[in-house]
Motif scaffolding. Structure first.
Motif, mmCIF file in Angstrom:
data_model
loop_
_atom_site.group_PDB
_atom_site.id
_atom_site.type_symbol
_atom_site.label_atom_id
_atom_site.label_comp_id
_atom_site.label_asym_id
_atom_site.label_seq_id
_atom_site.Cartn_x
_atom_site.Cartn_y
_atom_site.Cartn_z
ATOM 1 N N PRO A 147 -8.927 12.463 1.663
ATOM 2 C CA PRO A 147 -9.138 11.153 2.299
ATOM 3 C C PRO A 147 -10.394 11.151 3.169
ATOM 4 O O PRO A 147 -10.745 12.171 3.775
ATOM 5 C CB PRO A 147 -7.872 10.963 3.145
ATOM 6 C CG PRO A 147 -7.378 12.361 3.409
ATOM 7 C CD PRO A 147 -7.739 13.155 2.179
ATOM 8 N N GLU A 254 -3.736 4.399 12.140
ATOM 9 C CA GLU A 254 -4.662 4.143 11.046
ATOM 10 C C GLU A 254 -4.642 5.314 10.062
ATOM 11 O O GLU A 254 -4.620 6.476 10.453
ATOM 12 C CB GLU A 254 -6.086 3.958 11.580
ATOM 13 C CG GLU A 254 -7.101 3.548 10.540
ATOM 14 C CD GLU A 254 -6.916 2.128 10.072
ATOM 15 O OE1 GLU A 254 -7.233 1.851 8.896
ATOM 16 O OE2 GLU A 254 -6.460 1.304 10.880
ATOM 17 N N THR A 257 -0.266 5.861 5.242
ATOM 18 C CA THR A 257 0.176 4.903 4.231
ATOM 19 C C THR A 257 1.682 4.737 4.194
ATOM 20 O O THR A 257 2.184 3.738 3.687
ATOM 21 C CB THR A 257 -0.314 5.347 2.842
ATOM 22 O OG1 THR A 257 0.166 6.689 2.575
ATOM 23 C CG2 THR A 257 -1.838 5.348 2.800
ATOM 24 N N ASN A 258 2.424 5.713 4.717
ATOM 25 C CA ASN A 258 3.879 5.601 4.752
ATOM 26 C C ASN A 258 4.428 6.458 5.890
ATOM 27 O O ASN A 258 3.691 7.201 6.551
ATOM 28 C CB ASN A 258 4.497 6.017 3.403
ATOM 29 C CG ASN A 258 4.050 7.407 2.970
ATOM 30 O OD1 ASN A 258 4.156 8.363 3.720
ATOM 31 N ND2 ASN A 258 3.513 7.502 1.752
ATOM 32 N N HIS A 261 4.005 10.494 5.782
ATOM 33 C CA HIS A 261 2.745 11.068 6.255
ATOM 34 C C HIS A 261 2.726 11.168 7.778
ATOM 35 O O HIS A 261 2.251 12.163 8.335
ATOM 36 C CB HIS A 261 1.569 10.212 5.772
ATOM 37 C CG HIS A 261 1.373 10.261 4.292
ATOM 38 N ND1 HIS A 261 0.601 9.353 3.614
ATOM 39 C CD2 HIS A 261 1.840 11.118 3.360
ATOM 40 C CE1 HIS A 261 0.602 9.636 2.324
ATOM 41 N NE2 HIS A 261 1.349 10.704 2.140
ATOM 42 N N ARG A 345 2.826 -1.630 12.682
ATOM 43 C CA ARG A 345 2.303 -1.947 11.350
ATOM 44 C C ARG A 345 2.612 -3.378 10.937
ATOM 45 O O ARG A 345 1.746 -4.069 10.372
ATOM 46 C CB ARG A 345 2.896 -0.974 10.326
ATOM 47 C CG ARG A 345 2.393 -1.172 8.903
ATOM 48 C CD ARG A 345 3.002 -0.159 7.970
ATOM 49 N NE ARG A 345 2.508 -0.341 6.607
ATOM 50 C CZ ARG A 345 2.918 0.376 5.567
ATOM 51 N NH1 ARG A 345 3.808 1.339 5.755
ATOM 52 N NH2 ARG A 345 2.441 0.163 4.367
#
Length: 384
Positions: A147, A254, A257-258, A261, A345
């Protein structure tokens, strides 16, 4: 077809096979960073997966060296292929070059040192030096899809500096109070040291108060952070300082994604030790940001103490099953982290009875395979 013609055609086919060319795919620049220098390695990978080192160099870890680095890469980048820079997060020494490359619109990836270390071991390297580390990082960046790094905003960066300074002063204050306690209960006392420790504790208290006021002022002045943090402090157990640490250490959540993580980043992911008939102890990895686990320690106690519905129910369930209070409190810490992540989020207000209301609604729904009316589908509960 005669035998001579057949052999000539076979030889004709075999003649062209060695001349099949492989195309190059992308470049990667590996940076091994120290306080004074940057060891650089530029490598390229082709369509067959073969990595080739194109050039290596060393520049100073200063703005002049960063400019020389970009120019050096441009000279040795013979093909117009995608390029990425890969480095380790070595304290603060990597931040200046990472910021410079980001401002130059260069893609940058940053790894934890333990990941790069294990990757080099998997390649069979026995020696270790700056040049080998840079080549290993360059190769890793080509073989894996890593990433891209996104820097903190200025306010989040300032918030992180303030919260980390608060932690350091809090640890120093604890050391001083422990020394006070030892002097009071020891066989001999020294009035001079006792007075010094009392003055130190007083100074630390003043500095901690000033830091807390600075954190509150920074949040109050930011029109984006303020409403989001105000939603998080509505969770019982989470105060302004706790939420500020969560937001600063996760870069405003930031890049996650879920939930999985985020849990791994905080070190709450479960590690099993089982093979065949052997069944070892199952525990959390603690391989992550220790500041997140530290700041969630007291909020977990307070959430249970003040009867936050979700956390209280989770604590009682885990404690009844395991008989270990600390394991139950760790589960509450993880729950608080995920609740904060969900509220941040989705930008919704905190509802203490969300899970209870969701469960009652699930009971009214006709059950599908794998669920019953008495067992709500927990996969639909976003706070989990």
């Amino acid at each position: 077809m005669c035998q001579g013609q057949e052999s000539s055609q076979v030889s004709h086919v075999l003649f062209f096979i060695p001349f099949v060319m492989t195309s190059f795919l992308r470049y990667c620049v590996g940076l091994d960073i120290s306080k004074d220098t940057l060891q650089v390695c530029l490598s390229v990978i082709d369509s067959s997966g073969r990595v080739t080192v194109k050039a290596t160099t060393k520049v100073v870890n200063k703005p002049t060296g960063f400019c020389a680095l970009v120019n050096w890469v441009a000279r040795h980048r013979k093909l117009e292929l995608p390029l990425n820079y890969l480095m380790e997060s070595t304290g603060v020494y990597h931040e200046a070059v990472a910021w410079y490359l980001y401002q130059q619109d260069q893609p940058v990836s940053i790894l934890l040192p333990n990941k790069a270390k294990h990757y080099l071991k998997s390649l069979g390297y026995k020696s270790k030096n700056d040049k080998i580390d840079a080549q290993g990082l360059s190769r890793m960046g080509l073989e894996q899809q890593l990433p891209l790094w996104k820097p903190l905003s200025k306010n989040l960066y300032a918030l992180r500096l303030l919260t980390r300074q608060h932690q350091r002063l809090q640890e120093l204050r604890t050391q001083s109070t422990n020394q006070q306690h030892a002097l009071e209960h020891g066989a001999f006392d020294n009035g001079f040291i006792t007075k010094q420790l009392a003055n130190l504790v007083k100074i630390y208290d003043q500095q901690l108060t000033a830091l807390e006021e600075a954190i509150a002022q920074l949040v109050d002045d930011d029109p984006i952070l303020k409403p989001r943090i105000e939603r998080l402090v509505q969770i019982k157990g989470l105060a302004l300082l706790s939420v500020a640490v969560l937001v600063a250490e996760t870069n405003g959540f930031e890049g996650f994604t879920n939930q999985r993580h985020l849990v791994s980043y905080a070190g709450y992911d479960v590690v099993e030790n089982q093979s065949g008939n052997h069944s070892g102890k199952t525990r959390i990895s603690k391989k992550g940001n220790s500041r997140l686990r530290r700041i969630l320690h007291m909020p977990a106690f307070n959430a249970v103490r003040f009867n936050e519905p979700t956390c209280k129910a989770l604590y009682e369930r885990v404690y009844q099953r395991s008989g270990i209070k600390m394991k139950a409190y760790v589960a509450v810490q993880k729950r608080l982290l995920l609740m904060a992540y969900a509220l941040w989020r989705h930008g919704v207000k905190y509802d203490p009875l969300y899970l209870a209301n969701q469960a009652s609604q699930d009971k009214k729904i006709v059950p599908t395979s794998g669920t019953t009316q008495d067992q709500p589908a927990e996969a639909e509960l976003s706070y989990l």
